[in-house]
Scaffold this motif. Sequence first.
Motif, PDB file in Angstrom:
ATOM      1  N   GLN A 190      10.465  -8.851  -1.555  1.00  0.00           N
ATOM      2  CA  GLN A 190      10.026  -7.394  -1.322  1.00  0.00           C
ATOM      3  C   GLN A 190       9.509  -6.745  -2.545  1.00  0.00           C
ATOM      4  OE1 GLN A 190      13.839  -5.597   0.127  1.00  0.00           O
ATOM      5  NE2 GLN A 190      13.521  -6.479   2.048  1.00  0.00           N
ATOM      6  N   SER A 191      10.118  -7.007  -3.520  1.00  0.00           N
ATOM      7  CA  SER A 191       9.468  -6.818  -4.872  1.00  0.00           C
ATOM      8  C   SER A 191       8.142  -7.185  -5.224  1.00  0.00           C
ATOM      9  CB  SER A 191      10.369  -7.045  -6.126  1.00  0.00           C
ATOM     10  OG  SER A 191      10.056  -6.690  -7.341  1.00  0.00           O
ATOM     11  N   LEU A 192       8.002  -8.592  -4.990  1.00  0.00           N
ATOM     12  CA  LEU A 192       6.752  -9.224  -5.250  1.00  0.00           C
ATOM     13  C   LEU A 192       5.604  -8.694  -4.151  1.00  0.00           C
ATOM     14  CD1 LEU A 192       7.791 -12.996  -5.520  1.00  0.00           C
ATOM     15  CD2 LEU A 192       7.016 -11.172  -7.185  1.00  0.00           C
ATOM     16  N   GLU A 193       6.052  -8.280  -2.913  1.00  0.00           N
ATOM     17  CA  GLU A 193       5.203  -7.782  -2.091  1.00  0.00           C
ATOM     18  C   GLU A 193       4.796  -6.376  -2.493  1.00  0.00           C
ATOM     19  OE1 GLU A 193       7.249  -7.595   1.686  1.00  0.00           O
ATOM     20  OE2 GLU A 193       6.771  -9.698   2.242  1.00  0.00           O
ATOM     21  N   ALA A 194       5.710  -5.672  -2.887  1.00  0.00           N
ATOM     22  CA  ALA A 194       5.074  -4.378  -3.692  1.00  0.00           C
ATOM     23  C   ALA A 194       4.356  -4.607  -5.022  1.00  0.00           C
ATOM     24  CB  ALA A 194       6.506  -3.346  -4.019  1.00  0.00           C
ATOM     25  N   GLY A 195       4.622  -5.439  -5.478  1.00  0.00           N
ATOM     26  CA  GLY A 195       3.614  -5.755  -6.602  1.00  0.00           C
ATOM     27  C   GLY A 195       2.228  -6.232  -6.326  1.00  0.00           C
ATOM     28  N   VAL A 196       2.308  -7.139  -5.055  1.00  0.00           N
ATOM     29  CA  VAL A 196       0.830  -7.085  -4.585  1.00  0.00           C
ATOM     30  C   VAL A 196       0.240  -6.039  -4.254  1.00  0.00           C
ATOM     31  CG1 VAL A 196      -0.403  -8.419  -2.895  1.00  0.00           C
ATOM     32  CG2 VAL A 196       1.530  -9.693  -3.913  1.00  0.00           C
ATOM     33  N   GLU A 197       1.015  -5.119  -3.597  1.00  0.00           N
ATOM     34  CA  GLU A 197       0.440  -3.969  -2.791  1.00  0.00           C
ATOM     35  C   GLU A 197      -0.293  -3.009  -4.061  1.00  0.00           C
ATOM     36  OE1 GLU A 197       3.156  -2.135  -0.525  1.00  0.00           O
ATOM     37  OE2 GLU A 197       2.869  -3.349   1.237  1.00  0.00           O
ATOM     38  N   GLY A 198       0.500  -2.998  -5.318  1.00  0.00           N
ATOM     39  CA  GLY A 198       0.165  -2.097  -6.342  1.00  0.00           C
ATOM     40  C   GLY A 198      -1.276  -2.571  -6.977  1.00  0.00           C
ATOM     41  N   ALA A 199      -1.205  -4.029  -7.138  1.00  0.00           N
ATOM     42  CA  ALA A 199      -2.559  -5.057  -7.757  1.00  0.00           C
ATOM     43  C   ALA A 199      -3.514  -4.689  -6.773  1.00  0.00           C
ATOM     44  CB  ALA A 199      -2.245  -6.342  -7.812  1.00  0.00           C
ATOM     45  N   GLU A 200      -3.326  -4.523  -5.457  1.00  0.00           N
ATOM     46  CA  GLU A 200      -4.412  -4.288  -4.483  1.00  0.00           C
ATOM     47  C   GLU A 200      -4.976  -2.807  -5.026  1.00  0.00           C
ATOM     48  OE1 GLU A 200      -2.848  -5.120  -0.692  1.00  0.00           O
ATOM     49  OE2 GLU A 200      -3.430  -7.241  -0.802  1.00  0.00           O
ATOM     50  N   ALA A 201      -4.143  -1.952  -4.903  1.00  0.00           N
ATOM     51  CA  ALA A 201      -4.733  -0.519  -5.285  1.00  0.00           C
ATOM     52  C   ALA A 201      -5.317  -0.476  -6.710  1.00  0.00           C
ATOM     53  CB  ALA A 201      -3.374   0.250  -5.222  1.00  0.00           C
ATOM     54  N   ALA A 202      -4.761  -1.057  -7.507  1.00  0.00           N
ATOM     55  CA  ALA A 202      -5.512  -1.247  -8.950  1.00  0.00           C
ATOM     56  C   ALA A 202      -6.670  -1.701  -8.666  1.00  0.00           C
ATOM     57  CB  ALA A 202      -4.763  -2.028  -9.838  1.00  0.00           C
ATOM     58  N   VAL A 203      -7.212  -2.766  -7.867  1.00  0.00           N
ATOM     59  CA  VAL A 203      -8.444  -3.221  -7.460  1.00  0.00           C
ATOM     60  C   VAL A 203      -9.351  -2.074  -6.948  1.00  0.00           C
ATOM     61  CG1 VAL A 203      -9.737  -5.099  -6.365  1.00  0.00           C
ATOM     62  CG2 VAL A 203      -7.614  -5.669  -7.538  1.00  0.00           C
ATOM     63  N   ARG A 204      -8.809  -1.437  -5.855  1.00  0.00           N
ATOM     64  CA  ARG A 204      -9.533  -0.562  -5.383  1.00  0.00           C
ATOM     65  C   ARG A 204     -10.129   0.515  -6.094  1.00  0.00           C
ATOM     66  NH1 ARG A 204      -6.048  -1.808  -1.000  1.00  0.00           N
ATOM     67  NH2 ARG A 204      -4.395  -0.121  -1.519  1.00  0.00           N
ATOM     68  N   LEU A 205      -9.094   0.936  -7.039  1.00  0.00           N
ATOM     69  CA  LEU A 205      -9.195   1.963  -7.949  1.00  0.00           C
ATOM     70  C   LEU A 205     -10.642   1.470  -8.995  1.00  0.00           C
ATOM     71  CD1 LEU A 205      -5.787   3.389  -8.847  1.00  0.00           C
ATOM     72  CD2 LEU A 205      -7.701   4.656  -7.440  1.00  0.00           C
ATOM     73  N   ALA A 206     -10.322   0.243  -9.443  1.00  0.00           N
ATOM     74  CA  ALA A 206     -11.440  -0.330 -10.366  1.00  0.00           C
ATOM     75  C   ALA A 206     -12.807  -0.346  -9.666  1.00  0.00           C
ATOM     76  CB  ALA A 206     -10.960  -1.539 -10.828  1.00  0.00           C
ATOM     77  N   GLU A 207     -12.763  -0.725  -8.311  1.00  0.00           N
ATOM     78  CA  GLU A 207     -13.847  -0.643  -7.633  1.00  0.00           C
ATOM     79  C   GLU A 207     -14.595   0.656  -7.559  1.00  0.00           C
ATOM     80  OE1 GLU A 207     -13.017  -4.727  -4.713  1.00  0.00           O
ATOM     81  OE2 GLU A 207     -12.693  -2.358  -3.886  1.00  0.00           O
ATOM     82  N   ILE A 208     -13.660   1.731  -7.252  1.00  0.00           N
ATOM     83  CA  ILE A 208     -14.162   3.157  -7.349  1.00  0.00           C
ATOM     84  C   ILE A 208     -14.853   3.629  -8.507  1.00  0.00           C
ATOM     85  CG2 ILE A 208     -13.497   5.418  -6.726  1.00  0.00           C
ATOM     86  CD1 ILE A 208     -11.448   4.441  -4.629  1.00  0.00           C
ATOM     87  N   ASP A 209     -14.108   3.413  -9.650  1.00  0.00           N
ATOM     88  CA  ASP A 209     -14.800   3.710 -10.850  1.00  0.00           C
ATOM     89  C   ASP A 209     -16.053   2.884 -11.120  1.00  0.00           C
ATOM     90  OD1 ASP A 209     -12.618   5.111 -11.482  1.00  0.00           O
ATOM     91  OD2 ASP A 209     -11.429   3.706 -12.556  1.00  0.00           O
ATOM     92  N   LEU A 210     -15.783   1.695 -10.818  1.00  0.00           N
ATOM     93  CA  LEU A 210     -17.299   0.898 -11.062  1.00  0.00           C
ATOM     94  C   LEU A 210     -18.379   1.558 -10.081  1.00  0.00           C
ATOM     95  CD1 LEU A 210     -18.893  -1.354 -12.249  1.00  0.00           C
ATOM     96  CD2 LEU A 210     -18.218  -3.066 -10.411  1.00  0.00           C
ATOM     97  N   ALA A 211     -18.209   1.862  -8.903  1.00  0.00           N
ATOM     98  CA  ALA A 211     -19.232   2.651  -8.195  1.00  0.00           C
ATOM     99  C   ALA A 211     -19.632   3.669  -8.568  1.00  0.00           C
ATOM    100  CB  ALA A 211     -18.621   2.668  -6.588  1.00  0.00           C
ATOM    101  N   ASN A 212     -18.439   4.717  -9.189  1.00  0.00           N
ATOM    102  CA  ASN A 212     -18.877   6.071  -9.633  1.00  0.00           C
ATOM    103  C   ASN A 212     -19.997   5.818 -11.058  1.00  0.00           C
ATOM    104  OD1 ASN A 212     -17.647   7.158  -7.854  1.00  0.00           O
ATOM    105  ND2 ASN A 212     -15.438   7.318  -8.559  1.00  0.00           N
TER     106      ASN A 212
END
Length: 354
Positions: A190-212
Amino acid sequence: MKLSRLLSTLFAVAVGLAGVALVLYAWRLPPFATSIETTEDAYVRGQVTVISPQLAGTVVEVPVQDYESVAEGQLIARIDDRIFSQRLAQARATLAGQRAQLANSQQGRRSAEAKVKASEAAIASAQSAFDTSEANYARIAPLASKGFVPGSDLDVATRTRDQAAAALDQAKAALEVSRQDLQTVIVARQSLEAGVEGAEAAVRLAEIDLANTRILAPKSGRLGEIGVKLGQFVQAGTQLTSLVPSTVWVVANFKETQLPGMTVGQPVHFTVDALAARTLTGRIERFAPATGSEFAVLRPDNATGNFTKVAQRLPVRIAIDPGQPGASELVPGMSVVVRLDTAADAAPPAVAGN
């Protein structure tokens, strides 16, 4: 002499009547009352959007010029994206690591489940050995008490039974340990799944910053003066330019004494100073919810000893009828003179502005 006095009297009366008529006309009092209302306090308005970046960086591309027409999505400026590209790559690498740990956790869970099954099998084997030793002891004990078998046989049966009971307890304890190990793996997953979700969110934020890093036109229109230069370092919120869409309307500020009879949908005529006083048409679209003084930064305070009643002005939004010559030449800020007949029949506005 009498004729001269008569002429002077008539002239004075005529001047007085002319003055009274002028005052009545100026104040639109009977017999000069009219339903026509006009105002010069009117301007063309539009949706002027300030274009600003959402992040800080150095501008490396400005492909547009002052007052240029742009389409929705067209590039206005671009910020150096090298740092943001590396942040995206770093976020994706972190996500890959988190997913690998999650996959390893799945393998660990299978191993823990296998250990539980092995422990359950060990319990079954220990239970069988205990049952056998217990049955053997039950046969030997009565015979030993009557002297039919040696006492050593009874001692061996007793020790065998006790060893089988201890082995059974040990197997049960091992099963509990295996189950706890399995639960630990599940909780860790469960902790690892939360870590994966957090890493996916970090990827999306990085993609948004790159698009901006690419500042695009939010809609079609014309740009104002370009306030950013190549190589300039900008911060989030720095004004780069302004975008003016083609949709415009007129805001006329009528005195409150002119409002009686005005309704939504009434036809309006207005002349534009910049178009050689060309006359265009429109319709009343809506009325402001309050007078201009209510929206002022420094509102007037009438709770003083000296008070003079002053007619307030209420902004009235006027939709411009489409398709008429000169309408496409209107830009926000132009001065106009509005004229309308409050006795005219109202109709639905021809244009619904935003």
